[in-house]
Design an enzyme around this catalytic site. Structure first.
Site, short mmCIF file in Angstrom:
data_model
loop_
_atom_site.label_atom_id
_atom_site.label_comp_id
_atom_site.label_asym_id
_atom_site.label_seq_id
_atom_site.Cartn_x
_atom_site.Cartn_y
_atom_site.Cartn_z
N CYS A 163 -2.52 -28.36 -10.11
CA CYS A 163 -2.44 -27.46 -9.00
C CYS A 163 -1.31 -26.14 -9.25
O CYS A 163 -0.17 -26.74 -9.21
CB CYS A 163 -2.68 -27.97 -7.72
SG CYS A 163 -2.59 -26.85 -6.57
N ASP A 181 -1.44 -43.10 8.47
CA ASP A 181 -2.39 -43.21 7.47
C ASP A 181 -3.05 -44.49 7.88
O ASP A 181 -3.86 -44.97 6.94
CB ASP A 181 -1.82 -43.53 6.05
CG ASP A 181 -2.71 -43.58 4.77
OD1 ASP A 181 -3.83 -42.94 5.21
OD2 ASP A 181 -2.53 -44.24 4.31
N CYS A 221 -3.76 -41.41 -9.26
CA CYS A 221 -4.18 -40.61 -10.24
C CYS A 221 -3.39 -39.45 -10.46
O CYS A 221 -2.89 -39.14 -11.64
CB CYS A 221 -5.70 -40.28 -9.94
SG CYS A 221 -6.33 -39.03 -10.97
#
Ligand code: SF4
Length: 367
Positions: A238, A124, A231
């Site tokens: 999903c 990342d 969040c």
């Protein structure tokens, strides 16, 4: 070679591994330029697009990439605790950057028993497009929320990869539409950040807003609800994550619920000691404190009015900006007197903010 590496990975506890020999990502240039020109990029993305397009910018002899995914959020249920601030589940336990990097380093270390090679372990923090690399390596396919979805672990996966100079024969994974007609995440996104075609407007994404140090528009603040970091909404709704979220677990996710009054008063030393090992704390104490002010306003915690008022003496313009707004949200009549009294003593930035707030609340009939 792939079998040997996959066996090592299994032994050291890596659940998902894949391989790609795509090191040139210049095919993404048009997409990345268009995102940038349309103002959809997050401020955390590398702005120099050229740097993002070739793994050899990081490891000059790179010929292959070994990608891994580390699942999280097993059995997680979003907290319903009233009056608390919330951290994203990705912030649970040790910072995943450290955790995934350790696994990659162990993998490389064990691989050295079999092969001689150069590598770079990435989690990342490189300019490269991590998700595209991991998609090519077969870790998962893009959902409409732009996240990679793994067939066993859904989208609750942390990604990392080893750039290597090993020649590994790879079958690169092609894009597959795994969402079909589903649009649940698009409809559920609190700030309408998921656009058609699997594109995210990163400037609207609540997760990004909780991390930005830029000014947050008034009409976005309400949609941030009581999030202190991250969040999760598009992942929690999903259907591909149902299996992982419904798993039985002994994990105690209560640590992700924060006392907002405490957060307002926390010292630098306490913040460091309590939260610095979490990935969500990377933007520092004041960003969490700013988000605590937003949460207090959104939860209408009128009992904390005085605590918020105390923040008007904070030395940070960011904190003062949101404290003034939070006071108006809690009790606009009482707050407008305070704003008027303090106006003359504030700098030009805060003066502008005070005038704007008085005008907005006056025009909306809330004063
Ligand atoms: Fe795809 Fe539906 Fe999941 Fe969104 S919620 S990523 S549309 S499956």
């Amino acid at each position: 070679m792939k079998n040997i590496i996959a066996d090592i990975a299994k032994k050291i506890g890596i659940d998902v591994i894949g391989f790609t020999d795509v090191v040139d990502y210049s095919y993404l240039q048009e997409l990345l330029v268009s995102r940038k020109n349309n103002g959809l990029n997050s401020e955390f993305e590398e702005q120099n697009i050229k740097k993002r397009l070739d793994a050899r910018n990081i490891l000059p002899g790179c010929k292959s990439i070994i990608a891994i995914a580390v699942p999280y959020a097993e059995g997680y249920k979003k907290s319903q605790a009233p009056n608390k601030g919330l951290l994203s589940v990705v912030s649970y336990k040790e910072d995943y950057h450290r955790n995934v990097k350790k696994l990659l380093e162990s993998l490389a270390f064990e691989m050295k028993n079999f092969f001689s090679f150069e590598y770079a372990a990435c989690v990342d923090t490189t300019p490269l497009v991590d998700r595209e690399i991991c998609k090519n390596a077969g870790i998962g396919h893009y959902g409409k929320n732009s996240l990679l979805i793994n067939e066993n672990f859904g989208s609750f996966i942390n990604l990392g990869y080893l750039l290597t100079d090993l020649e590994i024969k790879c079958v690169n994974s092609q894009s597959v539409d795994i969402c079909n007609d589903c649009t649940i995440c698009i409809k559920s996104c609190p700030n309408s950040a998921i656009l058609k075609g699997g594109t995210i407007d990163a400037t609207r994404c609540i997760s990004g807003l909780t991390q930005t140090k830029k000014y947050i528009p008034l009409d976005y603040r309400k949609n941030m609800k009581n999030q202190i970091y991250g969040c999760d909404v598009c992942q929690l709704v999903c259907p591909k994550n149902k299996k992982i979220l419904e798993k039985k677990t002994n994990e105690d996710y209560k640590i992700l619920e924060l006392n907002l009054e405490e957060l307002l008063k926390i010292s630098n030393a306490e913040f460091e000691q309590k939260y610095s090992s979490m990935s969500g704390s990377w933007r520092g104490k004041n960003v969490w404190k700013r988000n605590a002010l937003i949460s207090i306003a959104n939860l209408k915690l009128v009992s904390l009015f005085e605590d918020v008022e105390n923040e008007l003496d904070n030395t940070s313009d960011m904190i003062k900006t949101y404290a003034y707004w939070a006071l108006m949200e809690l009790d606009s009549k009482k707050a407008s007197d305070i704003l008027n009294k303090r106006y003359d003593y504030e700098n030009d930035i805060i003066k502008c903010e005070i005038l704007k707030l008085l005008e907005v609340y006056h025009d909306s009939g809330n004063m």
